[in-house]
Write an enzyme that holds these catalytic residues in place. Structure first.
Site, PDB file in Angstrom:
ATOM      1  N   LYS A   1       2.808   6.229  -7.202  1.00 63.61           N
ATOM      2  CA  LYS A   1       1.804   7.005  -7.948  1.00 63.61           C
ATOM      3  C   LYS A   1       2.120   8.496  -7.855  1.00 63.61           C
ATOM      4  CE  LYS A   1      -1.968   5.300  -6.076  1.00 63.61           C
ATOM      5  NZ  LYS A   1      -3.373   5.324  -5.725  1.00 63.61           N
ATOM      6  N   ASN A   2       2.447   8.946  -6.636  1.00 71.19           N
ATOM      7  CA  ASN A   2       2.763  10.365  -6.450  1.00 71.19           C
ATOM      8  C   ASN A   2       4.008  10.767  -7.232  1.00 71.19           C
ATOM      9  OD1 ASN A   2       0.622  10.668  -4.751  1.00 71.19           O
ATOM     10  ND2 ASN A   2       1.813  10.697  -2.872  1.00 71.19           N
TER      11      ASN A   2
ATOM     12  N   HIS B   1       0.843  -1.206   0.000  1.00 71.40           N
ATOM     13  CA  HIS B   1       0.000   0.000   0.000  1.00 71.40           C
ATOM     14  C   HIS B   1       0.881   1.261   0.000  1.00 71.40           C
ATOM     15  CE1 HIS B   1      -3.797   2.186   1.053  1.00 71.40           C
ATOM     16  NE2 HIS B   1      -2.891   3.084   1.397  1.00 71.40           N
TER      17      HIS B   1
ATOM     18  N   GLU C   1       1.358   3.883  -3.262  1.00 67.60           N
ATOM     19  CA  GLU C   1       0.949   5.300  -3.151  1.00 67.60           C
ATOM     20  C   GLU C   1       2.122   6.227  -3.475  1.00 67.60           C
ATOM     21  OE1 GLU C   1      -1.998   6.577  -2.858  1.00 67.60           O
ATOM     22  OE2 GLU C   1      -3.019   4.669  -2.557  1.00 67.60           O
TER      23      GLU C   1
HETATM   24  P1  ADP Z   1      -3.341  12.543  -4.009  1.00 67.96           P
HETATM   25  O1  ADP Z   1      -2.238  11.825  -4.691  1.00 67.96           O
HETATM   26  O2  ADP Z   1      -4.647  11.839  -4.090  1.00 67.96           O
HETATM   27  O3  ADP Z   1      -3.437  13.999  -4.403  1.00 67.96           O
HETATM   28  P2  ADP Z   1      -1.636  12.245  -1.720  1.00 67.96           P
HETATM   29  O4  ADP Z   1      -1.899  12.267  -0.259  1.00 67.96           O
HETATM   30  O5  ADP Z   1      -0.993  11.032  -2.263  1.00 67.96           O
HETATM   31  O6  ADP Z   1      -3.017  12.544  -2.433  1.00 67.96           O
HETATM   32  O7  ADP Z   1      -0.731  13.507  -2.089  1.00 67.96           O
HETATM   33  C1  ADP Z   1      -1.174  14.806  -1.739  1.00 67.96           C
HETATM   34  C2  ADP Z   1      -0.504  15.848  -2.594  1.00 67.96           C
HETATM   35  O8  ADP Z   1       0.883  15.912  -2.286  1.00 67.96           O
HETATM   36  C3  ADP Z   1      -0.560  15.588  -4.084  1.00 67.96           C
HETATM   37  O9  ADP Z   1      -1.745  16.055  -4.661  1.00 67.96           O
HETATM   38  C4  ADP Z   1       0.653  16.390  -4.582  1.00 67.96           C
HETATM   39  O10 ADP Z   1       0.304  17.745  -4.766  1.00 67.96           O
HETATM   40  C5  ADP Z   1       1.632  16.330  -3.414  1.00 67.96           C
HETATM   41  N1  ADP Z   1       2.702  15.324  -3.609  1.00 67.96           N
HETATM   42  C6  ADP Z   1       2.762  14.094  -3.079  1.00 67.96           C
HETATM   43  N2  ADP Z   1       3.880  13.449  -3.458  1.00 67.96           N
HETATM   44  C7  ADP Z   1       4.549  14.287  -4.275  1.00 67.96           C
HETATM   45  C8  ADP Z   1       5.797  14.199  -5.012  1.00 67.96           C
HETATM   46  N3  ADP Z   1       6.549  13.115  -4.985  1.00 67.96           N
HETATM   47  N4  ADP Z   1       6.165  15.292  -5.724  1.00 67.96           N
HETATM   48  C9  ADP Z   1       5.398  16.408  -5.753  1.00 67.96           C
HETATM   49  N5  ADP Z   1       4.231  16.541  -5.088  1.00 67.96           N
HETATM   50  C10 ADP Z   1       3.808  15.509  -4.368  1.00 67.96           C
HETATM   51 MG    MG Z   2      -1.354  10.087  -4.140  1.00 67.89          MG
END
Ligand code: ADP
Ligand code: MG
Length: 436
Positions: free
Chosen positions: A254-255, A247, A251
């Site tokens: 994906k980010n 998990h 996640e």
């Molecule tokens: P989601 O992916 O559904 O938006 P997350 O909790 O996974 O929710 O991430 C929240 C926010 O954090 C994302 O919308 C993005 O703006 C920022 N973020 C997360 N990881 C990264 C990353 N590796 N680089 C840039 N921004 C990031």
């Molecule tokens: Mg995310």
């Protein structure tokens, strides 16, 4: 001591609110990974598990039900939160039905296992339903900073409690539910005693890559470096729940992929995602580094807020396909999975360049102990205490204009001086008049 006090206060009376009061006076008992393993290996005993769970599940449920009841009234009244609350009440009731059953009653023990499976399925949609409740509340009433802080505090504890309750339900149903998992015969319930970390990371990458290809028609490569400092040359293994690790990495991938694709969209060259896995004496660390442009430091804490997302909100009703991003739950829930067994998840960012996301996991099973919320005075205070003003100055974007300040203060002093003089003259003339 809490147990003794609770027992001295008398047996638990009948109604559900009274049962919740009664069981919330007990502290949940955190189990270590080693205890989970011992419990599930050679002497896996359904009777012992039954006796432990019929006490522990009501305690964990009641502790968190107490906190649900401290939420703002308008949030509690939303249909979604009402629904979640009704699931908790029903599940508590169903477990309490086994309170007086004999541990020798094999029929009851069998029915208990069926009940455990039913409860697990009932609670499948708790996360999106609770999230929906918060959205409904936000849309109808708006949200001030104090409520937002309370909701964040609550959701962290609520979801952590859910992870822990699910872990207990899963262990019992997998061990005694009658079906052996043919794909993983060596697993103890949901735990893999020799979880191959690199394999799980590869799985997480492949799933995220499929989604990324679907949304962007391309995806970044991934470069893996591993260092087993504890036993050089050996595969990196820990006692862990592979689904939890999966998990988290899914996640984070994906980010990292979304950031990489969006930040480099103009050049159409997508720098690879680097993953370093290291096993030391205390920690197993997974660092995922992307070159997706990073996040300003000011925003890092906000990323762990439920509901914070920079992606457009996906339409859940119209499609059952997994979205790449948009619910804002990826990071906060992944951090809870890491913290559940005393690890952590942190984000370090270099704005303009990229982000490092680091997962820490305890390398020793004796140190992987459940981290559980407990309802007590300290927790209660969080919801009830008035949040006082910050004890650090709030920086203002506009520097104070000292020239105006001085100008007005000079005027003010002149006026005071003028009034004082007038008052003295009036007093003097009054005195002269009386003394005549
Ligand atoms: P989601 O992916 O559904 O938006 P997350 O909790 O996974 O929710 O991430 C929240 C926010 O954090 C994302 O919308 C993005 O703006 C920022 N973020 C997360 N990881 C990264 C990353 N590796 N680089 C840039 N921004 C990031
Ligand atoms: Mg995310």
């Amino acid at each position: 001591m809490r147990l003794l006090r609770a027992l001295l206060r008398g047996a638990a009376p009948g109604s559900i609110p009274q049962q919740v009061d009664f069981y919330s006076r007990f502290s949940p008992s955190p189990l270590s990974m080693k205890q989970f393993l011992d419990f599930g290996s050679e002497n896996a005993c359904e009777k012992t598990s039954f006796m432990f769970l019929r006490q522990e599940l009501p305690v964990r449920l009641a502790n968190i039900m107490k906190e649900i009841s401290l939420l703002p009234d308008n949030l509690l009244r939303t249909p979604s939160v009402q629904l979640v609350q009704s699931w908790y009440v029903q599940s508590l009731q169903e477990i309490l039905d086994f309170k007086d059953k004999s541990s020798e009653d094999s029929g009851a023990i069998h029915r208990f296992t069926d009940t455990v499976i039913k409860i697990r399925n009932r609670h499948n949609d708790v996360i999106p339903t609770m999230a929906q409740g918060v959205i409904e509340y936000k849309e109808s009433f708006g949200i001030d900073p104090v409520t937002s802080q309370n909701v964040q505090y609550f959701l962290d504890r609520f979801y952590m409690s859910r992870i822990s309750i699910r872990m207990l339900l899963n262990q019992h149903s997998l061990l005694f539910g009658g079906k052996i998992n043919p794909a993983h015969p060596k697993h103890i319930g949901s735990i893999d005693p020799s979880c191959n970390v690199v394999e799980v990371i590869r799985d997480g990458y492949e799933s995220a890559k499929r989604l990324c290809d679907l949304y962007y028609m391309s995806s970044p490569e991934f470069i893996l470096e591993e260092l087993n400092a504890k036993s050089p040359g050996q595969p990196m293994q820990v006692v862990y729940v592979p689904s939890h690790l999966y998990h988290m990495v899914f996640e984070l991938f994906k980010n990292a992929m979304r950031a990489t694709m969006e930040h480099n969209a103009d050049r159409c060259i997508y720098p690879p995602i680097h993953v370093h896995v290291t096993l030391g004496n205390e920690d197993l660390t997974v660092k995922m580094s992307d070159r997706g442009g990073g996040v300003p430091m000011r925003k890092i804490d906000r990323l762990f807020n439920y509901m914070y997302s920079t992606a457009p909100r996906p339409h859940v009703e119209t499609s059952r396909a997994t979205p790449l991003a948009g619910f804002g739950y990826g990071l906060p829930i992944s951090r809870l999975y890491a913290q559940y067994f005393q690890g952590d998840l942190k984000l370090y960012s270099l704005e303009g360049y990229g982000t490092d996301a680091v997962i820490y996991i305890k390398a020793l099973s004796t140190e992987s102990i459940e981290r559980l919320p407990v309802y007590n005075k300290a927790a209660w205070k969080h919801y009830k205490a008035n949040h006082e003003a910050d004890d650090w100055c709030v920086p203002s974007s506009e520097p104070k204009d000292m020239t105006t300040f001085r100008k007005y203060s000079l005027w003010f002093r002149r006026w005071i001086f003028f009034f004082l003089n007038i008052s003295i003259i009036v007093l003097k003339s009054l005195l002269a008049h009386w003394l005549k």
